[in-house]
Design a protein around this motif. Structure first.
Motif, PDB file in Angstrom:
ATOM      1  N   ASN A   1      12.784  -6.400   3.826  1.00 51.44           N
ATOM      2  CA  ASN A   1      11.201  -7.112   3.212  1.00 51.44           C
ATOM      3  C   ASN A   1      10.521  -6.018   2.644  1.00 51.44           C
TER       4      ASN A   1
ATOM      5  N   ALA B   1       2.780 -12.907   0.411  1.00 51.56           N
ATOM      6  CA  ALA B   1       2.961 -13.553  -0.473  1.00 51.56           C
ATOM      7  C   ALA B   1       1.962 -13.489  -1.470  1.00 51.56           C
TER       8      ALA B   1
ATOM      9  N   LYS C   1       9.977 -18.048  -7.724  1.00 47.88           N
ATOM     10  CA  LYS C   1      11.192 -17.410  -6.867  1.00 47.88           C
ATOM     11  C   LYS C   1       9.975 -17.047  -5.647  1.00 47.88           C
ATOM     12  N   GLY C   2       8.543 -16.807  -6.715  1.00 46.36           N
ATOM     13  CA  GLY C   2       7.412 -15.775  -5.410  1.00 46.36           C
ATOM     14  C   GLY C   2       6.561 -17.372  -4.329  1.00 46.36           C
TER      15      GLY C   2
ATOM     16  N   SER D   1       8.567 -18.968  -2.437  1.00 46.64           N
ATOM     17  CA  SER D   1       8.984 -18.335  -1.280  1.00 46.64           C
ATOM     18  C   SER D   1       7.825 -18.511   0.055  1.00 46.64           C
TER      19      SER D   1
ATOM     20  N   VAL E   1       8.501 -21.405   1.484  1.00 48.66           N
ATOM     21  CA  VAL E   1       9.442 -21.690   2.687  1.00 48.66           C
ATOM     22  C   VAL E   1       8.637 -20.577   4.166  1.00 48.66           C
ATOM     23  N   TYR E   2       8.382 -19.850   4.160  1.00 47.22           N
ATOM     24  CA  TYR E   2       7.000 -19.013   4.825  1.00 47.22           C
ATOM     25  C   TYR E   2       6.342 -20.276   5.742  1.00 47.22           C
TER      26      TYR E   2
ATOM     27  N   TYR F   1      13.635 -16.819   7.686  1.00 55.28           N
ATOM     28  CA  TYR F   1      12.757 -15.918   6.953  1.00 55.28           C
ATOM     29  C   TYR F   1      14.357 -14.956   6.682  1.00 55.28           C
TER      30      TYR F   1
ATOM     31  N   VAL G   1      14.995 -16.308   2.607  1.00 53.87           N
ATOM     32  CA  VAL G   1      14.555 -16.057   1.602  1.00 53.87           C
ATOM     33  C   VAL G   1      14.907 -14.393   1.216  1.00 53.87           C
ATOM     34  N   ALA G   2      14.704 -13.399   1.755  1.00 48.96           N
ATOM     35  CA  ALA G   2      15.055 -12.012   2.233  1.00 48.96           C
ATOM     36  C   ALA G   2      16.426 -12.148   1.082  1.00 48.96           C
TER      37      ALA G   2
ATOM     38  N   ILE H   1      17.218 -14.070  -0.357  1.00 49.85           N
ATOM     39  CA  ILE H   1      17.236 -15.187  -2.224  1.00 49.85           C
ATOM     40  C   ILE H   1      17.036 -13.825  -3.210  1.00 49.85           C
ATOM     41  N   TRP H   2      16.168 -12.204  -2.713  1.00 51.85           N
ATOM     42  CA  TRP H   2      15.838 -11.606  -2.707  1.00 51.85           C
ATOM     43  C   TRP H   2      16.643 -10.590  -3.248  1.00 51.85           C
TER      44      TRP H   2
END
Lengths: 191, 191, 191, 191
Positions: free
Chosen positions: B52, B116, B145-146, B149, B152-153, B171, B174-175, B177-178
């Motif tokens: 992250n 975020a 994407k941001g 994220s 989702v968080y 979590y 999301v990691a 995805i990036w």
């Protein structure tokens, strides 16, 4: 993408790793020389890891010197190497505090092997980006020393369960190959 | 005001955060493999947070690359992001040492969500300074994407009280995805 | 003597101070929300110190920006400031762990006052080197905000022994004067 | 090989050493002034080491300023110096926590002597690379202050076993020679 900030970030992380390792050297209890004796194994491990991280800094320094550019794949290959290097302070203290018991010695060697693999992956990612006929590819060469180190690390982890001192001796041997590049031994290997 | 020193300071703080997290990985007690088993949750959390923070470094790297200048508002928006990132080592250890109990998992996710949000505020401050028709605004885009994220968080924090494993899984999602920007999954999301 | 390396060293030390403060935020024991409640004072102190160190970084950033050169006197005046800033993590934890008991609050304020004095000495050393009619002297001005801060810190330390909450409130007030430079309050002060 | 990254790495490591020393300053237990009294020796040692590391940073700054290039030998001589400097936080805490007992005082002095030897080796490696008639050789000169410091450190370690206060006094003396270069005392020595 320019290499400047990746170099600076890498140098920063390596500088922090090599320095915070000392925080695992707990202040001795007691105030005479006998308080220092039980620390010999922790100190020895600290020296060994300081040299190992120093060797990585040196090699990364030289490798990035020949690099023209980086991409996302290189960034993550580099972070992967930094991850395994970042475990050095913990694996070093684990080996030192347990006075070279076999499992901690094997864990330390596994971390060294994973660093060596991550270094190889990083070199491959940079090779892929720059192509075969570039200064980078020539500077990297066949990377015999790197491959030899990885082989010795894996052998060391296995042989640790015969005797942990074989493992420790092999870790020292690899460090010396890199540290003393002008001795005859290293020259033979590099041929 | 030039961006050089802000970049360097940010890189420095992020390099320190990503490295001192390892100090929360306490040296295991005992000298055989069974000493390592209880560490799996701490190690898993360390890997997740390393990735992250690595993602933030990567994104900050790219964002500041497109930036021409900074002002006081940007400096403080940046420090705000660094503040929430600086809590990562503590929230990571809190989650790992409690073996993913719901409250620590929710606290970790709250920190991720606050990072975020801080990132979004920083991007907005830079956008405001550079205007709509600049390279910066184009590079930032709609930042799907941001926003995804962050959503989702927040969902993960709420769903943690149904089952903490949903939180942890989100979590990780999301990691990924990036981290794996070239997979089909990520490409669909970015459309 | 060029200012480049002094700037870089100063930024490095400040980046480390602001980040290692988090190591004093011990991982909470327990796994539900009640484990977090006793941390509120530690967390509040962490936020306050993060902002204070951030203000110093900001101010050092601006001050060195207007500087042309440095000498030995400046180097040591700068190290003196870094010394008092380096005590921030300890004085912060001392105040936070004792839930704002009067002595720790006074110790924290004393450190803030010593930082402010060291900053004034550094500014004077730079002024002396550059002379009265330079861009540096103009940028520095009469430094009313700095002198006001120092006065308030000293008052705060004294008044802490009447009630520690006066001390804490005054520390917050000074931070807000620097943090929110565009409010009317700050503008009045700067006149 | 350019000197840029070696300078940056060295500055980074020294910045980290000088800052993490504060982590050995444990937060005092208790909340009134009597809690601070037992810390005087730890605080005194912290100040002394902060100054000593500051002197090394200063000297390295000046030395590398006169340098044109570096080689592998210089890199390792530099890492050797950084190694002995990296022990400062531990030897400082060992001396401070044991309230200047003779053995810790001697250990601290031994570390200072080893730093001074490592500095001499580094200077010799740079001298060897640049030759006798260069700006570097002239800037280095006969390095009387360095040789005097080393002699005093060795004397201090020996005399510590007569009385540890002689040792501590001599460490302070050497620091003052470097810190106050304009006093008559230092000028006499430099002749």
């Amino acid at each position: 993408m320019g290499k400047g900030r990746v170099e600076a970030f890498t140098d920063g992380v390596v500088a922090i790793i090599i320095t915070i390792m000392v925080l695992e050297l707990k202040v001795p209890h007691g105030e005479d020389f006998s308080a220092l004796v039980p620390l010999w194994s922790i100190f020895f491990c600290y020296v060994l890891s300081f040299i190992n991280v120093g060797i990585y800094w040196n090699n990364l320094h030289n490798m990035f010197h020949a690099v023209q550019r980086v991409d996302g794949r290189v960034l993550w290959a580099n972070l992967n190497l930094l991850f395994w290097l970042s475990l050095m302070p913990v694996t070093t203290a684990f080996m030192g505090e347990n006075h070279f018991a076999p499992v901690p010695v094997a864990v330390y060697g596994t971390d060294l092997a994973l660093c060596a693999i991550a270094y190889t992956i990083l070199a491959a990612a940079l090779h892929r980006l720059h192509g075969n006929d570039t200064a980078f590819a020539k500077a990297l060469g066949t990377d015999r020393k790197g491959k030899l180190s990885l082989t010795v690390y894996i052998a060391a982890v296995v042989l640790t369960f015969v005797s942990q001192w074989i493992g420790v001796a092999l870790y020292v041997l690899v460090a010396m190959i890199w540290l003393v590049p002008d001795t005859r031994f290293a020259r033979v290997i590099e041929k």
